[in-house]
Design an enzyme around this catalytic site. Structure first.
Site, PDB file in Angstrom:
ATOM      1  N   ARG A  67    -110.885  16.410  21.949  1.00 42.17           N
ATOM      2  CA  ARG A  67    -109.857  17.385  22.339  1.00 42.17           C
ATOM      3  C   ARG A  67    -109.077  17.865  21.107  1.00 42.17           C
ATOM      4  O   ARG A  67    -109.310  18.964  20.606  1.00 42.17           O
ATOM      5  CB  ARG A  67    -108.917  16.733  23.377  1.00 42.17           C
ATOM      6  CG  ARG A  67    -108.083  17.706  24.177  1.00 42.17           C
ATOM      7  CD  ARG A  67    -106.810  18.119  23.515  1.00 42.17           C
ATOM      8  NE  ARG A  67    -105.914  17.009  23.204  1.00 42.17           N
ATOM      9  CZ  ARG A  67    -104.823  17.150  22.456  1.00 42.17           C
ATOM     10  NH1 ARG A  67    -104.521  18.314  21.947  1.00 42.17           N
ATOM     11  NH2 ARG A  67    -104.058  16.107  22.200  1.00 42.17           N
ATOM     12  N   ASP A  68    -108.226  17.030  20.565  1.00 46.58           N
ATOM     13  CA  ASP A  68    -107.358  17.451  19.455  1.00 46.58           C
ATOM     14  C   ASP A  68    -108.174  17.742  18.194  1.00 46.58           C
ATOM     15  O   ASP A  68    -107.830  18.618  17.401  1.00 46.58           O
ATOM     16  CB  ASP A  68    -106.334  16.346  19.174  1.00 46.58           C
ATOM     17  CG  ASP A  68    -105.047  16.879  18.575  1.00 46.58           C
ATOM     18  OD1 ASP A  68    -104.951  18.102  18.373  1.00 46.58           O
ATOM     19  OD2 ASP A  68    -104.152  16.080  18.285  1.00 46.58           O
TER      20      ASP A  68
ATOM     21  N   HIS B 214     -98.674   9.376  18.797  1.00 44.48           N
ATOM     22  CA  HIS B 214     -99.714  10.331  18.397  1.00 44.48           C
ATOM     23  C   HIS B 214     -99.340  10.852  17.006  1.00 44.48           C
ATOM     24  O   HIS B 214     -98.420  11.650  16.868  1.00 44.48           O
ATOM     25  CB  HIS B 214     -99.738  11.462  19.434  1.00 44.48           C
ATOM     26  CG  HIS B 214    -100.715  12.565  19.166  1.00 44.48           C
ATOM     27  ND1 HIS B 214    -101.873  12.723  19.903  1.00 44.48           N
ATOM     28  CD2 HIS B 214    -100.717  13.568  18.263  1.00 44.48           C
ATOM     29  CE1 HIS B 214    -102.530  13.790  19.458  1.00 44.48           C
ATOM     30  NE2 HIS B 214    -101.851  14.320  18.468  1.00 44.48           N
TER      31      HIS B 214
ATOM     32  N   HIS C 160    -100.407  12.543  13.253  1.00 46.20           N
ATOM     33  CA  HIS C 160    -101.341  13.268  12.400  1.00 46.20           C
ATOM     34  C   HIS C 160    -101.136  12.786  10.973  1.00 46.20           C
ATOM     35  O   HIS C 160    -100.013  12.456  10.578  1.00 46.20           O
ATOM     36  CB  HIS C 160    -101.096  14.779  12.500  1.00 46.20           C
ATOM     37  CG  HIS C 160    -101.678  15.372  13.747  1.00 46.20           C
ATOM     38  ND1 HIS C 160    -102.718  16.277  13.746  1.00 46.20           N
ATOM     39  CD2 HIS C 160    -101.384  15.147  15.048  1.00 46.20           C
ATOM     40  CE1 HIS C 160    -103.023  16.601  14.987  1.00 46.20           C
ATOM     41  NE2 HIS C 160    -102.227  15.930  15.811  1.00 46.20           N
TER      42      HIS C 160
ATOM     43  N   CYS D  92    -104.193  20.798  11.000  1.00 45.76           N
ATOM     44  CA  CYS D  92    -102.861  21.193  11.420  1.00 45.76           C
ATOM     45  C   CYS D  92    -102.784  22.707  11.304  1.00 45.76           C
ATOM     46  O   CYS D  92    -103.009  23.258  10.227  1.00 45.76           O
ATOM     47  CB  CYS D  92    -101.826  20.529  10.520  1.00 45.76           C
ATOM     48  SG  CYS D  92    -100.158  21.094  10.837  1.00 45.76           S
TER      49      CYS D  92
ATOM     50  N   ASN E 112    -105.905  14.272  12.750  1.00 46.31           N
ATOM     51  CA  ASN E 112    -105.380  13.089  13.435  1.00 46.31           C
ATOM     52  C   ASN E 112    -105.672  11.858  12.584  1.00 46.31           C
ATOM     53  O   ASN E 112    -106.619  11.848  11.795  1.00 46.31           O
ATOM     54  CB  ASN E 112    -106.087  12.906  14.785  1.00 46.31           C
ATOM     55  CG  ASN E 112    -105.674  13.932  15.798  1.00 46.31           C
ATOM     56  OD1 ASN E 112    -106.270  14.996  15.879  1.00 46.31           O
ATOM     57  ND2 ASN E 112    -104.655  13.639  16.570  1.00 46.31           N
TER      58      ASN E 112
END
Ligand code: ZN
Length: 316
Positions: A14-15, A207, A209, A240, A249
């Site tokens: 996903r991310d 979460h 990064h 990002c 991440n």
């Protein structure tokens, strides 16, 4: 010692993928998720049920969801921006939703084109429609909890106010997200201790990064304040949108390595996980894998008992 454990939540599909412009073929996405599940990861975010034009990478989300829905011993979750997304997620076998918005008004308006208040209203609608049922769980992610690229500092008081509103909707799982890599360990301690103290009934997740290299330091500090759920992406996939070319991440393998070497169990097979990194390296060559562990391989002397050095070239 010995009984401590953490939950690793894999967000790469996903991310990680949402930041990659080139479309990753559906069969490769499915294989990625299946390989992650085979590593022993307990929860995987498989994608987002968003409008097609918002993130074209997820135009095949329904097919991906259906193809992995029979996987055992793993919770499959997906991002849902609204009720329509929730409906589509359910009809394709997803039982855990992630609803996300920013604490920062400026960031939320830019990101999802509504104010945090409007997002909260949407959240309430989703809760009314789905949370009363037995099988659906809903987690809320609060973005920019550690700082915003537009409005700068986000105070602990602002985080607490938003957590209070989300908790009032009946949400039990809330993740504080360092969306742009502004967090540092002291800030992490301040925010998570305040949240855990004020809302002991909530399961808080982290979460991070690795945009500015502090993700593991932040994760360790979060662990020390009592946080036990961590979002990570295999290979450190992602990026990002506010700092082009930056790392993504925090890498799953580095988080797993850190905790396992400290005697804290993750349940994830590290060697298999490095195999997944190699798969990504071949499959998504445009994604720069910002993972030191993947580059270096496992050490030949390890607290965790790995006997031979693992090199990603060795399994090709
Ligand atoms: Zn993220």
């Amino acid at each position: 010692m010995g009984k401590e454990k953490v939950k690793i939540i894999e967000v790469g599909p996903r991310d990680g993928l949402q930041n990659i412009k080139t479309f990753v073929p559906t069969d490769k996405k499915i294989l990625f998720i299946k390989k992650l599940a085979a590593c022993g990861v307990k929860e995987i975010q498989i994608g987002s049920f968003v409008a097609l034009r918002a993130i074209p990478q997820f135009k095949d989300i329904k097919e991906v969801a259906r193809s992995v829905s029979s996987l055992q011993r793993v919770v499959l979750s997906a991002l849902i921006p609204n009720e329509q997304g929730a409906e589509e997620a359910i009809s394709n076998g997803i039982k855990k939703f992630i609803f996300f918005f920013s604490i920062s008004r400026a960031h939320n308006c830019c990101n999802v084109r509504q104010t945090p208040q409007e997002s909260l209203k949407e959240l309430k609608r989703i809760c009314r429609s789905y949370l009363s049922g037995p099988s659906i769980t809903l987690r809320v992610d609060l973005a920019t909890a550690f700082g915003c690229p537009f409005s700068g500092n986000i105070t602990t008081a602002a985080v607490l106010r938003m957590v209070d509103k989300v908790a009032a909707c009946g949400i039990k799982e809330i993740t504080l997200c360092d969306t742009v890599g502004f967090g540092n360990p002291r800030m992490v301690e301040d925010k998570f201790s305040a949240c855990r103290q004020r809302f002991p009934q909530i399961n808080f997740g982290a979460h991070f990064h690795n945009t500015r290299g502090l993700a593991l330091a932040n994760a360790l500090r979060a662990y020390e304040t009592g946080v036990r759920s961590f979002d990570t992406a295999a290979g450190g996939l992602g990026g990002c949108p506010y700092a082009s070319g930056s790392s993504g991440n925090v890498a799953t393998e580095e988080m797993v390595f850190m905790f396992e070497e400290m005697g804290i169990k993750t349940g994830v097979d590290l060697k298999k996980l490095l195999g997944v990194c190699f798969f990504l390296h071949k499959t998504v060559p445009q994604a720069k894998l910002a993972s030191s562990l993947y580059q270096a391989g496992l050490p030949n002397i390890s607290n965790h008992g790995y006997k031979t050095q693992w090199k990603h070239s060795a399994t090709s």
